[in-house]
Write an enzyme that holds these catalytic residues in place. Structure first.
Site, mmCIF file in Angstrom:
data_model
loop_
_atom_site.group_PDB
_atom_site.id
_atom_site.type_symbol
_atom_site.label_atom_id
_atom_site.label_comp_id
_atom_site.label_asym_id
_atom_site.label_seq_id
_atom_site.Cartn_x
_atom_site.Cartn_y
_atom_site.Cartn_z
ATOM 1 N N GLU A 257 -19.137 33.705 -14.901
ATOM 2 C CA GLU A 257 -17.814 33.827 -15.530
ATOM 3 C C GLU A 257 -17.032 34.801 -14.662
ATOM 4 O O GLU A 257 -17.266 36.014 -14.718
ATOM 5 C CB GLU A 257 -17.949 34.341 -16.962
ATOM 6 C CG GLU A 257 -18.774 33.439 -17.891
ATOM 7 C CD GLU A 257 -18.073 32.150 -18.269
ATOM 8 O OE1 GLU A 257 -16.877 31.997 -17.942
ATOM 9 O OE2 GLU A 257 -18.715 31.288 -18.897
ATOM 10 N N CYS A 291 -9.891 38.954 -18.393
ATOM 11 C CA CYS A 291 -10.117 37.861 -17.433
ATOM 12 C C CYS A 291 -9.141 36.708 -17.624
ATOM 13 O O CYS A 291 -8.623 36.160 -16.663
ATOM 14 C CB CYS A 291 -11.547 37.361 -17.540
ATOM 15 S SG CYS A 291 -12.001 36.836 -19.199
HETATM 16 P P1 NAD Z 1 -18.284 43.286 -10.430
HETATM 17 O O1 NAD Z 1 -18.621 41.978 -9.819
HETATM 18 O O2 NAD Z 1 -17.961 44.411 -9.550
HETATM 19 O O3 NAD Z 1 -19.504 43.788 -11.347
HETATM 20 C C1 NAD Z 1 -20.011 43.023 -12.423
HETATM 21 C C2 NAD Z 1 -21.450 43.412 -12.669
HETATM 22 O O4 NAD Z 1 -22.249 42.997 -11.558
HETATM 23 C C3 NAD Z 1 -21.680 44.908 -12.813
HETATM 24 O O5 NAD Z 1 -22.600 45.125 -13.856
HETATM 25 C C4 NAD Z 1 -22.292 45.287 -11.480
HETATM 26 O O6 NAD Z 1 -23.128 46.433 -11.522
HETATM 27 C C5 NAD Z 1 -23.118 44.053 -11.157
HETATM 28 N N1 NAD Z 1 -23.467 43.850 -9.755
HETATM 29 C C6 NAD Z 1 -22.893 44.403 -8.645
HETATM 30 N N2 NAD Z 1 -23.504 43.937 -7.525
HETATM 31 C C7 NAD Z 1 -24.467 43.067 -7.933
HETATM 32 C C8 NAD Z 1 -25.404 42.233 -7.257
HETATM 33 N N3 NAD Z 1 -25.481 42.204 -5.918
HETATM 34 N N4 NAD Z 1 -26.211 41.432 -7.992
HETATM 35 C C9 NAD Z 1 -26.123 41.416 -9.338
HETATM 36 N N5 NAD Z 1 -25.257 42.194 -10.045
HETATM 37 C C10 NAD Z 1 -24.440 43.005 -9.346
HETATM 38 O O7 NAD Z 1 -17.113 42.981 -11.469
HETATM 39 P P2 NAD Z 1 -16.313 44.032 -12.356
HETATM 40 O O8 NAD Z 1 -15.382 44.790 -11.488
HETATM 41 O O9 NAD Z 1 -17.260 44.787 -13.244
HETATM 42 O O10 NAD Z 1 -15.497 43.050 -13.311
HETATM 43 C C11 NAD Z 1 -14.182 42.634 -13.034
HETATM 44 C C12 NAD Z 1 -14.152 41.168 -12.734
HETATM 45 O O11 NAD Z 1 -14.783 40.464 -13.799
HETATM 46 C C13 NAD Z 1 -12.748 40.599 -12.655
HETATM 47 O O12 NAD Z 1 -12.656 39.748 -11.544
HETATM 48 C C14 NAD Z 1 -12.617 39.796 -13.946
HETATM 49 O O13 NAD Z 1 -11.707 38.727 -13.874
HETATM 50 C C15 NAD Z 1 -14.008 39.330 -14.154
HETATM 51 N N6 NAD Z 1 -14.245 38.990 -15.552
HETATM 52 C C16 NAD Z 1 -14.406 37.666 -15.868
HETATM 53 C C17 NAD Z 1 -14.604 37.289 -17.191
HETATM 54 C C18 NAD Z 1 -14.783 35.837 -17.569
HETATM 55 O O14 NAD Z 1 -15.217 35.581 -18.667
HETATM 56 N N7 NAD Z 1 -14.455 34.887 -16.711
HETATM 57 C C19 NAD Z 1 -14.638 38.277 -18.193
HETATM 58 C C20 NAD Z 1 -14.469 39.606 -17.836
HETATM 59 C C21 NAD Z 1 -14.277 39.954 -16.502
#
Ligand code: NAD
Length: 526
Positions: A257, A291
């Site tokens: 997502e 999002c």
């Molecule tokens: P991010 O990708 O930086 O982090 C998300 C999660 O992934 C965190 O828990 C992080 O620690 C973890 N992570 C980081 N590196 C990883 C790896 N190599 N392997 C596995 N996990 C890892 O995203 P963010 O900044 O926390 O969130 C913002 C983004 O999320 C925005 O782009 C937003 O649009 C999106 N978002 C989407 C939805 C949806 O339902 N489509 C909902 C909420 C947020």
């Protein structure tokens, strides 16, 4: 409320060496700061690979018994937890403190959504979605195909920082109801809400090790991708690609997502005050860190000026600041920026847009007058063109660009030019036309004359297309994806005698006569 230097409140795994790098806080710890005040609210140990491995062993041991329970017993467990979440004022307080959002959004959106998604999956719809299905084959009409759904095992849920409850624990409800054990890795920026839920789980005496929380950084998420049987990831495109690559190597399923660039299209026959109110709410709820928020407005030329003015009036009336206690929280509409780099992103997109001819109609800068918190004024940009950064790249912050288009066709062309396809909204008094245009938008879901409500209609699938994701949440589809399918072929109870006769004709030794019969059937049936 967790406070300074408290250890993580998840069950302590065997002692392991601390990690050597730190994204937030000192080595081996996560320092959690209230973005609305700048105050440090907690420090928790960051989990490591060894913690994740230990959690996985425990989850694997516990899962078969949980998966063997009936739907109604699992449902009772999750309903008890949902009620505890609803009745726990400390949880809402923690959620507000670590995310900096207004009380209304914490309780009225995150807690409400958690109750609603739990109601749906623990109720009749959830039970029906997981039931065996029996299908009647055409060519082998004397057989019956029974499709059985088994839990996949241990699902790793990896969450973002913007909704510490809604996109973290609430996304564990479906995999748990499908009979899986879940390990939740919340964002390193907002782990406290998830830790509080793990505490409620333990306090209620719910089944041990079926739901575990590992506060930690990206490295822990990466380990979950190496160990779990499925990953449910919510976050950025960049990380999503890494998660998908890891799952691809292991040939395990993942749901992604990711971000969006969701358009809100305003046609000339729209109810303009309603459309402006919706654009402003969906653009600035949780300071734009949503999002499926409206990332760009595409408005027909003939009503653009009036619509922009209505948006400006709406924005001028917004009250921004740190959340107040619930009885006084009527005073805050827009909270803080949870993740500080979002401010730089907003500033750079605004600068690019202004340099290329856009006008700042409202906002446009950080707020320094609200104490130590990180606040950015809700910003409206007019005269934006589709090639500016703010029209193409996800903002995920309080900036609302307004783009004028000639007509609905141009709006669709601009909207669909994005590589992202999460959500959309169309405003017109002609609902049939709205529906027809909605079908042509390349996104996962569209609201006609509304915004954001698609997230709360849990009966229908919600997910991204194109680079906005894979898989969905909600609906029967959002539950079944956490199951592996097994097909069992049996004889129809009244036609058991047919099977040996057919087998004699179809199996070795091959006979010319059998082939003649098959040829005759192929001509008659197809
Ligand atoms: P991010 O990708 O930086 O982090 C998300 C999660 O992934 C965190 O828990 C992080 O620690 C973890 N992570 C980081 N590196 C990883 C790896 N190599 N392997 C596995 N996990 C890892 O995203 P963010 O900044 O926390 O969130 C913002 C983004 O999320 C925005 O782009 C937003 O649009 C999106 N978002 C989407 C939805 C949806 O339902 N489509 C909902 C909420 C947020």
């Amino acid at each position: 409320m967790p406070s300074g230097n408290s250890p993580p409140s998840h069950p302590a795994p065997a002692p392991v060496p601390a990690p050597t790098t730190s994204a937030v806080g000192t080595t081996g710890s996560l320092v959690i700061v209230n973005p609305a005040t700048g105050a440090r609210i907690a420090e928790v140990s960051a989990s490591t690979r060894a913690h994740a491995e230990a959690a996985l062993v425990r989850a694997r041991a516990a899962q078969p018994a949980w998966g063997a329970l009936s739907h109604s017993v699992r449902a009772d467990t999750l309903r008890r937890l949902a009620r505890a979440i609803r009745d726990d004022p400390q949880l809402t307080e923690i959620l507000i403190a670590e995310s900096g959002k207004p009380h209304y959004e914490a309780e009225g959106i995150e807690v409400f959504y958690t109750l609603e998604v739990t109601r749906y999956y623990t109720g009749r719809s959830g039970r029906r979605a997981l039931r065996d299905e029996v299908r009647r084959p055409f060519a082998f009409a004397y057989k019956r195909a029974r499709i059985v759904q088994h839990p996949r095992g241990v699902v790793g849920v990896i969450g973002p920082w913007n909704w510490p409850l809604l996109n973290n624990f609430a996304d564990c409800v479906a995999p748990l109801m499908a009979g899986n054990a879940v390990i939740l890795k919340p964002s390193e920026w907002t782990p406290m809400t998830s830790l509080r839920i793990a505490e409620l789980w333990r306090t209620l005496g719910l089944p041990t090790d079926i739901f575990q929380v590992l506060p930690g950084r990206g490295d822990v998420g990466q380990v979950l991708g190496e160990l779990c049987d499925m990953i449910f990831f919510t976050g950025s495109q960049n990380t999503g690609r890494k998660v998908a690559a890891r799952c691809g190597e292991r040939l395990i399923p993942c749901v992604l997502e990711l971000g969006g660039k969701s358009p809100l299209i305003v046609l000339s026959d729209a109810d303009l005050p309603a459309a402006a109110r919706a654009a402003v709410w969906s653009g600035f709820a949780h300071s734009g860190q949503v999002c499926i928020r409206t990332e760009r407005v595409l408005v027909e030329e003939s009503v653009a000026e009036r619509f922009t003015e209505l948006c400006r009036i709406e924005v001028e009336a917004l009250r921004q600041g740190a959340a107040k206690p619930p009885e006084q929280d009527d005073g805050i509409d827009v909270g803080a920026i949870t993740f500080p780099p979002q401010v730089t992103r907003a500033e750079s997109q605004i600068a690019d847009a202004v340099a290329r001819g856009a006008r700042v109609i409202a906002g446009g800068e950080r707020r320094k007058d609200l104490g130590g918190g990180t606040f950015f004024r809700p910003t409206i940009l007019a005269d934006v063109t589709p090639t500016m950064d703010v029209s193409r790249e996800e903002t995920f912050g309080p900036v609302l660009p307004i783009i004028r288009v000639r007509d609905a066709e141009e709006a669709l062309r601009v909207a669909n030019a994005s590589p992202l396809g999460l959500s959309g909204s169309i405003w017109t008094r002609d609902v049939a036309r709205g529906r027809a245009l909605a079908r042509r938008l390349e996104v996962g879901s569209v609201c006609v004359n509304d915004v954001l409500v698609n997230y709360f209609v849990v009966e229908a699938p919600l997910g991204g297309v194109k680079a906005s994701g894979l898989g969905v949440r909600h609906g029967p589809e959002g539950l079944r994806q956490f199951c592996r399918l097994e097909t069992i072929i049996e004889d129809h109870p009244l036609l058991r005698w047919v099977s040996p006769l057919v087998a004699r004709q179809l199996m070795f030794p091959y006979r010319r006569r059998s082939l003649r019969v098959l040829r005759w059937l192929m001509r008659k049936l197809y």
